[in-house]
Design a protein around this motif. Structure first.
Motif, PDB file in Angstrom:
ATOM      1  N   TRP B  32       0.825  -1.192   0.000  1.00 19.88           N
ATOM      2  CA  TRP B  32       0.000   0.000   0.000  1.00 19.88           C
ATOM      3  C   TRP B  32       0.866   1.251   0.000  1.00 19.88           C
ATOM      4  N   PRO B  33       0.993   1.955  -1.085  1.00 20.85           N
ATOM      5  CA  PRO B  33       1.844   3.135  -1.074  1.00 20.85           C
ATOM      6  C   PRO B  33       1.064   4.413  -0.776  1.00 20.85           C
ATOM      7  N   GLY B  34      -0.054   4.343  -0.137  1.00 16.24           N
ATOM      8  CA  GLY B  34      -0.959   5.495  -0.014  1.00 16.24           C
ATOM      9  C   GLY B  34      -2.156   5.181  -0.881  1.00 16.24           C
ATOM     10  N   ILE B 277       0.257  -4.183   3.532  1.00 15.45           N
ATOM     11  CA  ILE B 277       1.339  -3.440   4.180  1.00 15.45           C
ATOM     12  C   ILE B 277       1.073  -1.962   3.937  1.00 15.45           C
ATOM     13  N   TRP B 278       0.718  -1.258   5.013  1.00 17.51           N
ATOM     14  CA  TRP B 278       0.358   0.146   4.895  1.00 17.51           C
ATOM     15  C   TRP B 278       1.593   1.030   4.813  1.00 17.51           C
TER      16      TRP B 278
END
Lengths: 410, 420
Positions: B32-34, B277-278
């Motif tokens: 999760w890149p945003g 994965i945040w």
């Protein structure tokens, strides 16, 4: 004509991100737990990158509702452009407090270690006072601590003193340094004992180096100078240790301070070397597992567990290692609650003017926890656990407790 | 951490890829890149609305139009994904929506023609059930309803534009008040959506509508704010209280309709044990012997390596920072390879905001299996596959293909990743 090749000066998006990187997409506003719960708060976009254009280091930032930002950092987790939204707000809060002055309460709440030392020295008395209704009314009136907020119990024997008497293992494969934090030291020694037992069970010798409060209570009470002082002390004490071994923290927010905020928010020189060697304890145990070094000879733990991921854990950028680990244990039925911020945000929900807001933010989580029913609500962060116990009437524990049970420790 | 397939991205192509891997019974992690644009500006899944970027006649049969586009433009992302991926991907997503409790309508052989917030008829293939009563192929009169003080939807503008563009039909506009939303209050679609979950609020709005909307058979178009967390329920309750067919119109960001879709799909994946994965943008691929061994995420304090057998890179070029543009080159965050780019900076943008923008075309050159490739067509890594906006030539805006292209390429990239 532009002929020069443009090369970014730094190699990460994060370091390049600035107010200019904000595309005004409003993703942050939609996830902000405070904006969801009160009209007065104008949301992270307005108070962070938007207002930042009008701020200067010479003037205090006066934006209505600024102090309502609880510092959960979900805005930064959400931002597609990796803008340090909360850092802008934090710096502005701090600047405002520097000019206006801080209340006695915020001065005290920023000094968890001082509070802890006093509290543990006078443990029976402090605990009596903290749970005495009359005393709590006076405390609310004169200090500004909400009377209904349960305060943590202090313990006479601190983790530091317990560990001094703890026998070292005879044999070990490697060493790890434990950053226990004020919570384990003054309020929950048992959790520290569990951490030590689990690491030793896996052939790791635990070292407890001299350490100071991580500084997050000072940061959230708008005293970044104090936090920086604490941080510098930790960098001084822990950097030599970090050259020899990894450092693990059992508190989500302490870990995030060491890993990230010393360098980014507090600009402490040299802190990157410390951050690079710091791991959340569950993250570390999962790494052991993937390296084939974790003892997975677990006893069955027939329990229904709910997992609440603390907001600051999301900022670590490591996923949810506790869930991965607990799913290895036979008998464990584990579900994520996934209802967002619990609302307490450290000392935020303790304050008389913020208690109601903090309970309103947590309501979705409380309702979900009550509806689901469970033996334990697990959370890596101590104040999340306090809030879940208070708001949902549930029993809460650090995921380490379950791991300890699986290893046969109570 | 280790997994079978790592999907990098959070947009629709990433979700389609993750679901594809999950359905195949393999372990998948979503990085999760945003948030992606799906989170705040999507509403419907458009497969193809216009045959070309400049065409004015809309598409009636999307499946047929995509097939024709594939024959005409063999390097188009649709052609690279293939017609099978268009069909299978769409089927996969519709089944998923149903399983996740999202009521959606539509099929690949027809387009709805739905009014936008500015009153433009827009062709789209799949839409939430709460939007489809707005279909302009239906004859009933339309009443656009706005809320006093809500600045992101002007019913008068929508009505006058639609009247002009759609011709004869009976279109009108009204405004009602939303209790608690006074002139001093700053609010967005999300605030309204939360209020609509409250029965008292909903009924107070519905009562005003009943009073204002006369005539049998009229349908009411409201901004897409009918509930955030229990969309089906809130919509049904409101429609019943109004006593007329109701349809939602997507708003400018934040789009509540998009929020619902994304939040539900994300939760559904997490409920199935898929980890996200945040807050960790991927910033380097470690490649040895033509294979990607791990992708390094920029986590707090240190790099977090994700080691997978194969990878799907499903980023949305500009929105989530997949590419970084310099004056002369664009670099990607994984291989750090220069990517073809218009050499003259002024040629990268078209003057009109609404024209096709050349910079949209920038992306990875690909092999036939959707592997990012170097200038000689050789894969940069044999186990990395690309979907969505990071593909070269990926520009869904002109043909109104956002969604369809994401799903088809996400599905195809995931199939390749499974086979790798």
């Amino acid at each position: 004509m532009i002929t020069e090749e443009f090369e970014p000066t730094t190699d990460t998006v994060e370091e390049e991100a600035s107010v200019e990187a904000c595309t005004k997409c409003t993703a942050c506003n939609t996830v902000c737990p405070v904006a969801r719960s009160t009209d007065i708060f104008r949301g992270p976009k307005a108070l962070g990158p938007d207002m930042e254009r009008f701020r200067s280091p010479q003037e205090a930032a006066v934006t209505p509702g600024l102090d309502l930002c609880s510092g959960c950092k979900l805005c930064e987790v959400t931002c597609p452009s990796q803008v340090s939204i909360q850092e802008y707000i934090r710096r502005a809060q701090n600047q405002g407090a520097r000019e206006k002055g801080r209340s006695l309460r915020d001065w005290v709440l920023g000094r968890t270690r001082l509070l802890g030392r006093l509290g543990s020295m006078t443990a029976p008395l402090a605990n009596f006072g903290n749970s005495n209704p009359l005393f709590r009314v006076l405390m609310e009136r004169f200090v500004g601590i909400h009377r209904r907020r349960p305060l943590p119990k202090y313990q006479w024997l601190t983790f530091e003193r317990w560990f001094k008497r703890h026998p070292r293992p005879v044999k070990s494969r490697r060493k790890v340094a434990y950053f226990y934090g004020c919570w384990v030291n003054y309020n929950d020694r048992r959790l520290g004992e569990r951490a030590v037992a689990i690491l030793e069970r896996n052939g790791i010798e635990v070292v407890v180096p001299h350490q100071q409060c991580c500084g997050i209570p000072a940061v959230v009470n708008s005293n970044m100078d104090l936090a920086r002082r604490y941080g510098q002390q930790n960098v001084r004490h822990l950097t030599p240790v970090a050259q020899e071994m990894d450092i693990v923290a059992s508190s989500t927010s302490c870990g995030l301070m060491l890993k990230h905020d010393y360098g980014h928010l507090l600009d402490i020189p040299g802190s990157e070397r410390l951050g690079a060697k710091t791991y959340d304890i569950m993250e570390y145990l999962w790494m052991l597992h993937e390296a084939g070094e974790l003892d997975t000879d677990f006893q069955t733990v027939p329990m229904r567990l709910l997992y609440h991921a603390p907001c600051h854990l999301k900022s670590h950028g490591i996923g949810y290692p506790a869930m991965r680990l607990l799913r290895l244990i036979p008998g464990v039925k584990l579900e994520e609650v996934d209802e967002g911020c619990c609302g307490i945000s450290g000392t935020f929900g303790v304050k008389v003017e913020k208690y109601d807001l903090s309970m309103k933010i947590g309501r979705r989580l409380f309702d979900a926890v009550k509806a689901a029913g469970s033996d334990y609500v697990l959370a890596d962060c101590e104040t999340c656990r306090m809030q879940v116990e208070h708001g949902a009437g549930a029993t809460s524990a650090h995921p380490l407790e379950i791991l300890a049970k699986a290893y046969g420790h109570g | 951490m280790k997994t079978d397939v790592a999907v990098i991205g959070t947009g629709l192509s990433a979700l389609a890829a993750a679901r594809t891997v999950q359905q195949a019974g393999r372990q998948v992690v979503l990085v999760w890149p945003g948030l992606s644009s799906l989170y705040f500006l999507f509403a419907t899944i458009d497969v193809i609305g216009y045959p070309t970027a400049t065409a004015t006649e809309s598409v009636a049969d999307p499946a047929e139009a995509v097939a024709r586009l594939i024959t005409r433009e063999p390097s188009h992302p649709y052609a690279r994904a293939g017609m099978d991926a268009v069909h299978a991907g769409t089927r996969l997503m519709l089944e998923w929506f149903k399983e996740a409790g999202l009521a959606w309508q539509g099929a690949l052989n027809r387009n709805f023609l739905l009014p936008t917030a500015t009153g433009t008829p827009k062709p789209c293939c799949l839409a939430p059930a709460s939007m489809t009563a707005g279909d302009l192929s239906r004859p009933e009169p339309i009443v656009f309803c706005g809320f006093t003080g809500y600045q992101d939807f002007a019913p008068e503008l929508a009505a006058s534009n639609l009247k002009r563009q759609w011709g004869a039909a009976d279109v009108s506009a009204i405004r009602v008040t939303a209790p608690g939303y006074g002139p001093d209050r700053l609010f967005t679609s999300v605030d309204l959506a939360r209020s609509f979950e409250d029965a008292t609020f909903r009924d107070a709005v519905a009562a005003q509508l009943r009073e204002h909307v006369s005539g049998d058979g009229a349908r009411v178009g409201v901004p897409g704010v009918l509930g955030l967390t229990r969309p089906g329920e809130t919509f049904a309750a409101f429609q019943e209280a109004v006593g007329h067919p109701v349809f939602e119109i997507p708003t400018v960001p934040p789009s509540v309709i998009a929020l619902r879709l994304f939040d539900r799909l994300r939760k559904h994946l997490q409920e199935a044990g898929i980890e996200i994965i945040w807050a960790a943008p991927a910033h380097a691929a470690q490649v040895t012997d033509e294979r990607c061994r791990s992708v390094l995420l920029k986590a707090a304090g240190h790099e977090f390596p994700v080691e997978a057998a194969s990878y799907v890179v499903a980023l949305e070029d500009w929105v989530d920072g997949a590419f970084r543009a310099g004056v002369h080159t664009v670099r990607d965050p994984f291989f750090h390879e220069p990517i073809t780019w218009n050499k003259v900076p002024t040629d990268r943008t078209a003057e009109s905001l609404f024209s096709t923008q050349p910079f949209e075309q920038v992306g990875y050159a690909l092999t036939d299996r959707l592997q990012p490739a170097d200038e000689n067509g050789k894969p940069l890594a044999r186990n990395v596959f690309c979907a969505g906006g990071a593909m070269a030539g990926y520009d869904p805006s002109g043909t109104k293909s956002r969604g369809g292209m994401a799903i088809a390429t996400g599905y195809r990239a995931a199939r390749e990743a499974l086979a790798a």
